[in-house]
Design a protein around this motif. Structure first.
Motif, PDB file in Angstrom:
ATOM      1  N   ALA A   1      41.012  30.365  80.329  1.00 34.92           N
ATOM      2  CA  ALA A   1      40.959  30.752  78.909  1.00 34.92           C
ATOM      3  C   ALA A   1      41.345  29.607  77.989  1.00 34.92           C
ATOM      4  O   ALA A   1      41.832  29.843  76.879  1.00 34.92           O
ATOM      5  N   GLU A   2      41.122  28.369  78.422  1.00 33.73           N
ATOM      6  CA  GLU A   2      41.449  27.239  77.563  1.00 33.73           C
ATOM      7  C   GLU A   2      40.676  27.363  76.245  1.00 33.73           C
ATOM      8  O   GLU A   2      39.538  27.828  76.226  1.00 33.73           O
ATOM      9  N   GLY A   3      41.314  26.933  75.177  1.00 36.42           N
ATOM     10  CA  GLY A   3      40.632  26.999  73.883  1.00 36.42           C
ATOM     11  C   GLY A   3      40.935  28.286  73.133  1.00 36.42           C
ATOM     12  O   GLY A   3      40.512  28.464  71.997  1.00 36.42           O
ATOM     13  N   ARG A   4      41.636  29.203  73.786  1.00 35.61           N
ATOM     14  CA  ARG A   4      42.062  30.424  73.090  1.00 35.61           C
ATOM     15  C   ARG A   4      43.562  30.387  72.946  1.00 35.61           C
ATOM     16  O   ARG A   4      44.245  29.787  73.769  1.00 35.61           O
ATOM     17  N   ASP A   5      44.069  31.102  71.970  1.00 31.08           N
ATOM     18  CA  ASP A   5      45.512  31.302  71.920  1.00 31.08           C
ATOM     19  C   ASP A   5      45.887  32.401  72.890  1.00 31.08           C
ATOM     20  O   ASP A   5      45.229  33.453  72.940  1.00 31.08           O
ATOM     21  N   VAL A   6      46.916  32.136  73.675  1.00 32.67           N
ATOM     22  CA  VAL A   6      47.424  33.115  74.644  1.00 32.67           C
ATOM     23  C   VAL A   6      48.712  33.671  74.046  1.00 32.67           C
ATOM     24  O   VAL A   6      49.706  32.968  73.937  1.00 32.67           O
ATOM     25  N   VAL A   7      48.649  34.924  73.610  1.00 31.17           N
ATOM     26  CA  VAL A   7      49.771  35.520  72.877  1.00 31.17           C
ATOM     27  C   VAL A   7      50.493  36.514  73.782  1.00 31.17           C
ATOM     28  O   VAL A   7      49.936  37.541  74.165  1.00 31.17           O
ATOM     29  N   ILE A   8      51.730  36.177  74.136  1.00 34.26           N
ATOM     30  CA  ILE A   8      52.523  37.106  74.950  1.00 34.26           C
ATOM     31  C   ILE A   8      53.066  38.186  74.019  1.00 34.26           C
ATOM     32  O   ILE A   8      53.661  37.892  72.976  1.00 34.26           O
ATOM     33  N   VAL A   9      52.817  39.438  74.392  1.00 31.66           N
ATOM     34  CA  VAL A   9      53.247  40.573  73.565  1.00 31.66           C
ATOM     35  C   VAL A   9      54.332  41.331  74.332  1.00 31.66           C
ATOM     36  O   VAL A   9      54.087  41.775  75.455  1.00 31.66           O
ATOM     37  N   PRO A  10      55.539  41.461  73.751  1.00 34.53           N
ATOM     38  CA  PRO A  10      56.553  42.262  74.434  1.00 34.53           C
ATOM     39  C   PRO A  10      56.146  43.731  74.393  1.00 34.53           C
ATOM     40  O   PRO A  10      55.918  44.269  73.313  1.00 34.53           O
TER      41      PRO A  10
ATOM     42  N   PHE B   1      57.901  42.204  58.631  1.00 33.83           N
ATOM     43  CA  PHE B   1      57.887  42.089  60.083  1.00 33.83           C
ATOM     44  C   PHE B   1      57.492  43.415  60.707  1.00 33.83           C
ATOM     45  O   PHE B   1      57.941  44.475  60.284  1.00 33.83           O
ATOM     46  N   SER B   2      56.634  43.338  61.727  1.00 33.27           N
ATOM     47  CA  SER B   2      56.283  44.520  62.510  1.00 33.27           C
ATOM     48  C   SER B   2      56.250  44.126  63.980  1.00 33.27           C
ATOM     49  O   SER B   2      55.792  43.038  64.326  1.00 33.27           O
ATOM     50  N   SER B   3      56.731  45.025  64.843  1.00 33.14           N
ATOM     51  CA  SER B   3      56.633  44.779  66.284  1.00 33.14           C
ATOM     52  C   SER B   3      55.207  44.972  66.774  1.00 33.14           C
ATOM     53  O   SER B   3      54.897  44.674  67.920  1.00 33.14           O
ATOM     54  N   LEU B   4      54.344  45.486  65.925  1.00 33.07           N
ATOM     55  CA  LEU B   4      52.941  45.693  66.292  1.00 33.07           C
ATOM     56  C   LEU B   4      52.054  44.719  65.521  1.00 33.07           C
ATOM     57  O   LEU B   4      51.026  45.122  64.982  1.00 33.07           O
ATOM     58  N   SER B   5      52.452  43.463  65.466  1.00 28.26           N
ATOM     59  CA  SER B   5      51.680  42.512  64.675  1.00 28.26           C
ATOM     60  C   SER B   5      51.456  41.205  65.415  1.00 28.26           C
ATOM     61  O   SER B   5      52.399  40.458  65.682  1.00 28.26           O
ATOM     62  N   LEU B   6      50.202  40.918  65.729  1.00 31.39           N
ATOM     63  CA  LEU B   6      49.883  39.617  66.312  1.00 31.39           C
ATOM     64  C   LEU B   6      50.028  38.526  65.263  1.00 31.39           C
ATOM     65  O   LEU B   6      50.407  37.396  65.574  1.00 31.39           O
TER      66      LEU B   6
ATOM     67  N   ASP C   1      55.631  33.551  63.687  1.00 30.06           N
ATOM     68  CA  ASP C   1      57.000  33.324  64.152  1.00 30.06           C
ATOM     69  C   ASP C   1      57.086  32.548  65.461  1.00 30.06           C
ATOM     70  O   ASP C   1      58.181  32.176  65.891  1.00 30.06           O
ATOM     71  N   TRP C   2      55.960  32.310  66.111  1.00 30.27           N
ATOM     72  CA  TRP C   2      56.000  31.576  67.381  1.00 30.27           C
ATOM     73  C   TRP C   2      54.861  30.569  67.502  1.00 30.27           C
ATOM     74  O   TRP C   2      55.088  29.370  67.525  1.00 30.27           O
ATOM     75  N   ILE C   3      53.605  31.072  67.529  1.00 31.54           N
ATOM     76  CA  ILE C   3      52.460  30.188  67.801  1.00 31.54           C
ATOM     77  C   ILE C   3      52.417  29.031  66.803  1.00 31.54           C
ATOM     78  O   ILE C   3      52.208  27.882  67.183  1.00 31.54           O
ATOM     79  N   ALA C   4      52.626  29.333  65.519  1.00 31.36           N
ATOM     80  CA  ALA C   4      52.470  28.308  64.482  1.00 31.36           C
ATOM     81  C   ALA C   4      53.767  27.533  64.218  1.00 31.36           C
ATOM     82  O   ALA C   4      53.844  26.763  63.269  1.00 31.36           O
ATOM     83  N   THR C   5      54.790  27.735  65.055  1.00 33.32           N
ATOM     84  CA  THR C   5      56.061  27.030  64.847  1.00 33.32           C
ATOM     85  C   THR C   5      56.183  25.878  65.845  1.00 33.32           C
ATOM     86  O   THR C   5      55.262  25.627  66.628  1.00 33.32           O
ATOM     87  N   ASP C   6      57.352  25.230  65.840  1.00 28.10           N
ATOM     88  CA  ASP C   6      57.576  24.175  66.848  1.00 28.10           C
ATOM     89  C   ASP C   6      57.956  24.782  68.202  1.00 28.10           C
ATOM     90  O   ASP C   6      58.238  24.072  69.155  1.00 28.10           O
TER      91      ASP C   6
END
Ligand code: PLP
Length: 371
Positions: free
Chosen positions: A33-42, A203-208, A214-219
């Motif tokens: 899945a290279e080239g996609r964002d891989v978003v871990i969802v709790p 903030f929502s716990s149901l929000s990609l 808060d994660w992907i676009a940060t350091d």
């Protein structure tokens, strides 16, 4: 008496931010899945699906939703609650794969911005025709959204350029991993289809989109929220297992299990639930002969042989039984015991079944060079 009940599951070692970052990258690479964002969802995969539907729904527009099980129905309801205009279609036979003509007719009749469907269904043992469905979506310039929880690792899931824009996967089925963490894979077109609901809190716990902010676009120095450490260690072990076996080999193992289960069920004289091209790698469905008491067969398989035989959800053909060969059970041993227990159980309830022929068919199918 007082004391401390020690368990290796208590006070687990931390799972650090750099490992968390690498885990997503490793999973993406293992699945191609290279080239996609891989978003871990709790949260289990249903949480990731609801999060996707909430923000896709908020973007509005018209969505064609295919429901081949309860998950598809729920997904349509969530989309509609989010604000999208949803048309849900279903196969003519409940529990069967969707017919391509039905989808073609829907696209011809309406102008849709997105197409949503489930790839594989563990509850009924079917696989929807993903390649053709994605081609239809592309032709109609519709963003594609796929629930691949019950197909990842069990069926080929092409995540290349022709792959779906938003894919939700769960580690708990073919991958044999934890159920309480899930993953969404998004292309740029997928992200572009998400919107915050009007007036949504910050903030929502149901929000990609919040996870991206808060994660992907940060350091990526700090995992947002409280890390669900036990599940992350389990997901790490799951990714290591895929890296070791190889995703293609894992899929082949499931396809081989499905082919041999099918051979065994046909040798028992049962009718296959779907043709081989639409049959799941996780479970294999077949119809018991009319007049055989399904519940009694399932009970006998468990009581006499210690083997779980699945049935199908309410509303689907009440003769449908399923041999389970998921994850570690995608093996000769599990298929032989599943087919053998079913044969024995049919005999116990007074039905007609030839365990010798069924076993021989499973053994022969596993000897074949090709599936
Ligand atoms: C299992 C499954 C899910 C996820 O359900 P969980 O409650 O996380 O187990 C979603 N979609 C499909 C098609 C599934 O088979």
């Amino acid at each position: 008496m007082t004391g401390i009940a020690w368990s290796p599951l208590l006070n687990p070692p931390p799972y650090g931010a750099s490992s968390y970052d690498a885990l997503a990258t490793r999973l993406g690479a293992a699945l191609g899945a290279e080239g996609r964002d891989v978003v871990i969802v709790p949260g289990e995969a249903v949480v990731a699906l609801e999060a996707v539907a909430r923000e896709v729904g908020a973007a509005g527009g018209r969505i064609l939703n295919i429901a081949t099980s309860v998950y598809g129905r729920l997904f349509g309801d969530w989309l509609a609650a989010g604000g999208a205009e949803v048309t849900t279609i279903a196969p003519a036979v409940p529990g069967a794969p969707i017919e391509l003509d039905t989808v073609r007719e829907s696209f011809a009749a309406g102008d849709y911005d997105a197409l949503a469907f489930t790839h594989g269904e563990a509850a009924t043992g079917i696989v929807n025709p993903i390649v053709d469905l994605l081609a239809l979506a592309r032709r109609h310039e519709a963003v594609s959204i796929v629930d691949a929880v019950a197909s990842v690792g069990a069926e080929p899931l092409d995540l290349g350029l022709d792959g779906a824009d938003i894919v939700v996967i769960g580690p708990q089925k073919a991958l044999g991993g934890p159920a309480a963490v899930s993953v969404a894979l998004l292309t740029e077109a997928g992200w572009a289809r998400l919107a915050r609901p009007a007036g949504a809190p910050s903030f929502s716990s149901l929000s990609l989109l919040d996870i991206r902010r808060d994660w992907i676009a940060t350091d990526r120095a700090a995992i947002p929220g409280t890390p669900h450490v036990l599940d992350l260690w389990a997901l790490d072990a799951c990714v290591a297992a895929i890296e070791t076996e190889g995703a293609a080999t894992l899929v082949d193992r499931h396809r081989r299990a499905a082919a041999s289960a099918r051979a065994g069920l046909l040798a028992l004289g049962l009718e296959a639930w779907v043709d081989a091209a639409h049959a799941s790698g996780l479970v294999t469905g077949a119809l018991l002969p009319a007049g055989v008491d399904r519940e009694a067969v399932i009970r006998a398989a468990l009581d006499r042989y210690g083997v779980v035989i699945g049935s199908a959800p309410a509303g689907v053909d009440d003769r449908l039984v399923r041999i389970l060969h998921t994850g570690r059970n995608a093996s000769f041993a599990a298929v032989l015991s599943g087919v053998g227990a079913l044969a024995g159980a049919i005999g116990v309830v007074g039905g007609d079944a030839d365990p010798g022929a069924a076993s021989a068919a499973v053994i022969a199918a596993n000897a074949a060079d090709r599936l």
